[in-house]
Design a protein around this motif. Structure first.
Motif, mmCIF file in Angstrom:
data_model
loop_
_atom_site.group_PDB
_atom_site.id
_atom_site.type_symbol
_atom_site.label_atom_id
_atom_site.label_comp_id
_atom_site.label_asym_id
_atom_site.label_seq_id
_atom_site.Cartn_x
_atom_site.Cartn_y
_atom_site.Cartn_z
ATOM 1 N N LEU A 1 -54.038 3.371 56.811
ATOM 2 C CA LEU A 1 -53.089 2.640 55.973
ATOM 3 C C LEU A 1 -51.816 3.436 55.708
ATOM 4 O O LEU A 1 -50.696 2.929 55.887
ATOM 5 C CB LEU A 1 -53.737 2.245 54.649
ATOM 6 C CG LEU A 1 -52.816 1.556 53.637
ATOM 7 C CD1 LEU A 1 -52.223 0.278 54.227
ATOM 8 C CD2 LEU A 1 -53.568 1.250 52.342
ATOM 9 N N GLU A 2 -51.953 4.668 55.273
ATOM 10 C CA GLU A 2 -50.760 5.446 54.936
ATOM 11 C C GLU A 2 -49.896 5.685 56.174
ATOM 12 O O GLU A 2 -48.661 5.641 56.106
ATOM 13 C CB GLU A 2 -51.151 6.773 54.289
ATOM 14 C CG GLU A 2 -49.966 7.529 53.737
ATOM 15 C CD GLU A 2 -50.350 8.647 52.780
ATOM 16 O OE1 GLU A 2 -49.438 9.241 52.162
ATOM 17 O OE2 GLU A 2 -51.568 8.924 52.631
ATOM 18 N N ASP A 3 -50.549 5.895 57.306
ATOM 19 C CA ASP A 3 -49.785 6.081 58.541
ATOM 20 C C ASP A 3 -49.089 4.791 58.972
ATOM 21 O O ASP A 3 -47.964 4.825 59.486
ATOM 22 C CB ASP A 3 -50.710 6.563 59.662
ATOM 23 C CG ASP A 3 -51.157 8.010 59.483
ATOM 24 O OD1 ASP A 3 -50.506 8.734 58.717
ATOM 25 O OD2 ASP A 3 -52.165 8.403 60.097
ATOM 26 N N THR A 4 -49.756 3.651 58.758
ATOM 27 C CA THR A 4 -49.128 2.358 59.080
ATOM 28 C C THR A 4 -47.861 2.170 58.273
ATOM 29 O O THR A 4 -46.803 1.811 58.813
ATOM 30 C CB THR A 4 -50.100 1.201 58.796
ATOM 31 O OG1 THR A 4 -51.305 1.379 59.537
ATOM 32 C CG2 THR A 4 -49.483 -0.141 59.178
ATOM 33 N N TRP A 5 -47.956 2.422 56.971
ATOM 34 C CA TRP A 5 -46.790 2.291 56.090
ATOM 35 C C TRP A 5 -45.681 3.261 56.490
ATOM 36 O O TRP A 5 -44.504 2.889 56.593
ATOM 37 C CB TRP A 5 -47.224 2.521 54.642
ATOM 38 C CG TRP A 5 -46.109 2.802 53.692
ATOM 39 C CD1 TRP A 5 -45.092 1.963 53.326
ATOM 40 C CD2 TRP A 5 -45.881 4.032 52.995
ATOM 41 N NE1 TRP A 5 -44.250 2.595 52.433
ATOM 42 C CE2 TRP A 5 -44.716 3.855 52.218
ATOM 43 C CE3 TRP A 5 -46.564 5.248 52.936
ATOM 44 C CZ2 TRP A 5 -44.214 4.871 51.396
ATOM 45 C CZ3 TRP A 5 -46.062 6.253 52.128
ATOM 46 C CH2 TRP A 5 -44.906 6.061 51.370
ATOM 47 N N ALA A 6 -46.051 4.514 56.762
ATOM 48 C CA ALA A 6 -45.053 5.511 57.142
ATOM 49 C C ALA A 6 -44.362 5.122 58.444
ATOM 50 O O ALA A 6 -43.137 5.252 58.579
ATOM 51 C CB ALA A 6 -45.722 6.887 57.296
ATOM 52 N N TYR A 7 -45.126 4.637 59.408
ATOM 53 C CA TYR A 7 -44.555 4.250 60.700
ATOM 54 C C TYR A 7 -43.636 3.042 60.556
ATOM 55 O O TYR A 7 -42.567 2.985 61.167
ATOM 56 C CB TYR A 7 -45.688 3.946 61.687
ATOM 57 C CG TYR A 7 -45.244 3.831 63.131
ATOM 58 C CD1 TYR A 7 -45.482 4.861 64.029
ATOM 59 C CD2 TYR A 7 -44.596 2.693 63.601
ATOM 60 C CE1 TYR A 7 -45.078 4.759 65.357
ATOM 61 C CE2 TYR A 7 -44.190 2.584 64.921
ATOM 62 C CZ TYR A 7 -44.430 3.616 65.791
ATOM 63 O OH TYR A 7 -44.014 3.511 67.100
ATOM 64 N N MET A 8 -44.039 2.063 59.746
ATOM 65 C CA MET A 8 -43.267 0.829 59.637
ATOM 66 C C MET A 8 -41.968 1.002 58.852
ATOM 67 O O MET A 8 -40.979 0.329 59.126
ATOM 68 C CB MET A 8 -44.118 -0.264 58.972
ATOM 69 C CG MET A 8 -45.214 -0.825 59.847
ATOM 70 S SD MET A 8 -44.581 -1.628 61.326
ATOM 71 C CE MET A 8 -45.531 -0.772 62.580
ATOM 72 N N GLN A 9 -41.933 1.903 57.875
ATOM 73 C CA GLN A 9 -40.736 2.011 57.034
ATOM 74 C C GLN A 9 -39.767 3.081 57.479
ATOM 75 O O GLN A 9 -38.610 3.101 57.039
ATOM 76 C CB GLN A 9 -41.120 2.270 55.576
ATOM 77 C CG GLN A 9 -41.578 3.689 55.281
ATOM 78 C CD GLN A 9 -41.287 4.124 53.849
ATOM 79 O OE1 GLN A 9 -40.645 3.422 53.076
ATOM 80 N NE2 GLN A 9 -41.768 5.306 53.494
ATOM 81 N N CYS A 10 -40.161 4.016 58.360
ATOM 82 C CA CYS A 10 -39.288 5.142 58.675
ATOM 83 C C CYS A 10 -38.032 4.696 59.425
ATOM 84 O O CYS A 10 -38.001 3.651 60.067
ATOM 85 C CB CYS A 10 -40.050 6.208 59.464
ATOM 86 S SG CYS A 10 -40.517 5.742 61.149
ATOM 87 N N ASP A 11 -37.002 5.507 59.330
ATOM 88 C CA ASP A 11 -35.685 5.194 59.892
ATOM 89 C C ASP A 11 -35.617 5.666 61.342
ATOM 90 O O ASP A 11 -35.817 6.846 61.628
ATOM 91 C CB ASP A 11 -34.614 5.876 59.052
ATOM 92 C CG ASP A 11 -33.209 5.567 59.547
ATOM 93 O OD1 ASP A 11 -33.025 4.518 60.201
ATOM 94 O OD2 ASP A 11 -32.307 6.373 59.287
ATOM 95 N N HIS A 12 -35.336 4.735 62.254
ATOM 96 C CA HIS A 12 -35.316 5.049 63.683
ATOM 97 C C HIS A 12 -33.933 4.787 64.255
ATOM 98 O O HIS A 12 -33.662 3.728 64.819
ATOM 99 C CB HIS A 12 -36.367 4.226 64.432
ATOM 100 C CG HIS A 12 -36.533 4.592 65.875
ATOM 101 N ND1 HIS A 12 -35.789 4.024 66.879
ATOM 102 C CD2 HIS A 12 -37.355 5.484 66.485
ATOM 103 C CE1 HIS A 12 -36.151 4.535 68.055
ATOM 104 N NE2 HIS A 12 -37.108 5.418 67.845
#
Length: 476
Positions: free
Chosen positions: A209-220
């Motif tokens: 879960l935490e990795d999903t959130w981190a991956y989805m919100q990070c700036d690319h």
């Protein structure tokens, strides 16, 4: 006489517009906000998919938002429940949704629309995502945007739902979900008159879960592929003995306190203990969880999974379950004035740059190379799809319930009518109790009327309109 006629026309226009609109919602940091009042918007919602997946029958011209009578029946009951938002999972972009969208709009109820469908070619294939990311798929999801973009009560779009739900799917799907979000956001930017948020609905699988959130919100690299918001399907609070800590809500609050985007429960309402008591509602809207923007209870209609608030009978009538009564009590107990009157939190955390160091589990994908736009899709994103069906609000004339509704005891609920909200208001709980007391007669006849609640306020407003209208007609 001409002046009086113009005054009459203006008056009718004013009352018509007042009764048929809500303010669009946008995003500011961790919060959804009303674009006009600039107040924080908290989702008080229910997931809405009558008939389940079987309620989506494209070959028969049927999805959850195509039948005007069904939508009116259910909008009345959701409005009385206190709901301000529904989530609709499966819609066809080629169908006419004007009546249903307008009914929910007039009721002060927003819609979060999933752009995907359950059939082949309508969603990303989690086993082999690269095989499903193509022009035909994007044309489909862009069609959903076209269909719903003009409704002011379209709150947001879900780009995907629970695509990553175990170790294997967490390795191959994240970058494709970001690609879909990128394409949707750029399509909206190029082809819509306003910004409509796009996000992801995640499974509550704690190991990812935490990795999903981190991956989805990070700036690319400012490629528009990040989530505008993050939905969580959470069923960890089960029964009246659960607590803030035993349900792991304290862990969620700690996880999301530094979120750069709004987070909310896109599904909640564990059914291990029946009937459900919904004690988590008080916690969800408390000052302990200000980093969470509310949630959507799963779900309105009783389906095979046994999560329904209401049973839809074969003849189109509805029987409320005790779950509906219990949820209504919980919503009625909320301090809605404090929730709806709050200013945005002011929390504007900056999304971290996408980097492998964000991923902590050793399970989740650390590849942040987002797939290039699919062949022949760049023109679609820039110029729009061919011949879309564009929805628009229509006048809501019918407000009385088209079918009988029975309370949890079997007694018919009397006086059911949609309240056309004034002042562009979102719906709120009104402290009414819908299920009548008494014992079923077995014939559907009611022995006790339910409370009318705040309906009299709307009636009095239209009585004033009628009086002024009569005066003007007398002058004419």
């Amino acid at each position: 006489m001409r002046s009086a006629f113009h005054s009459l026309t203006a008056l009718v226009a004013i009352f018509t517009s007042v009764a048929h609109a809500v303010h669009p919602v946008s995003i500011q940091g961790q919060d959804f906000i009303d674009t006009v009042t600039k107040k924080r918007f908290q989702i008080v919602g229910v997931d809405y998919q009558p008939g389940g997946q079987g309620g989506y029958v494209p070959q028969s011209g049927k999805d959850p938002l195509t039948d005007k009578e069904v939508c009116l029946r259910d909008a009345i009951m959701l409005q009385r429940l206190g709901v301000n938002t529904i989530r609709v999972y499966n819609v066809d972009p080629t169908f006419d949704h004007n009546d249903c969208a307008s009914i929910f709009n007039a009721a002060g109820i927003y819609m979060i629309i999933d752009v995907n469908g359950p059939f082949s070619g309508e969603s990303i294939n989690r086993a082999e995502p690269w095989t499903s990311y193509h022009e035909g798929y994007l044309t489909r999801i862009f069609g959903v945007v076209e269909n719903f973009k003009a409704y002011p009560n379209t709150l947001a779009f879900f780009a995907a739902n629970e695509v990553m739900n175990d170790q294997s799917t967490a390795k191959i799907n994240p970058q494709y979900i970001r690609a879909v979000q990128r394409d949707l956001k750029n399509y909206i930017k190029n082809n819509c008159d306003r910004t409509i948020p796009v996000g992801y609905s995640a499974a509550d699988v704690r190991e990812i879960l935490e990795d999903t959130w981190a991956y989805m919100q990070c700036d690319h690299s400012d490629d528009q592929s990040s989530s505008d918001f993050f939905g969580l399907n959470s069923y960890s609070w089960c029964g009246g003995d659960a607590t803030f800590e035993s349900a792991g809500y304290n862990t969620l609050v700690d996880m999301f306190k530094d979120s750069a985007i709004p987070v909310f429960f896109s599904e909640y309402g564990c059914n291990e203990v029946k009937p459900r008591v919904f004690d988590e509602v008080a916690a969800l809207y408390s000052d302990k969880m200000t980093s969470i923007s509310g949630g959507l209870v799963y779900e309105y209609s009783q389906e095979d999974s046994d999560y329904g608030l209401a049973i839809i009978n074969e003849n189109g009538t509805v029987t409320l379950r005790t779950d509906y009564d219990n949820l209504q009590k919980q919503f009625n107990a909320l301090d809605i004035a404090a929730i709806t009157g709050a200013n945005p939190s002011g929390t504007s955390n900056k999304a971290p740059a996408c980097d492998a160091d964000l991923i902590t589990s050793g399970i989740f994908d650390t590849n942040f190379t987002i797939p290039a736009v699919c062949p022949n899709c760049a023109d679609l994103i820039k110029n729009g799809i061919d011949n879309p069906r564009n929805g628009k609000l229509v006048t809501v004339n019918d407000t009385k319930a088209p079918k009988a509704v029975y309370g949890s005891s079997g007694v018919e609920v009397q006086g059911l009518e949609l309240r056309l909200l004034s002042n562009d208001a979102a719906n709120t709980p009104t402290n009414e109790t819908t299920s009548p007391t008494g014992t079923s007669t077995g014939t559907g006849a009611s022995t006790t009327e339910s409370k009318k609640g705040a309906a009299s306020k709307t009636t009095s407003g239209y009585a004033l309109f009628a009086a002024v209208l009569f005066t003007l007609l007398t002058v004419l």
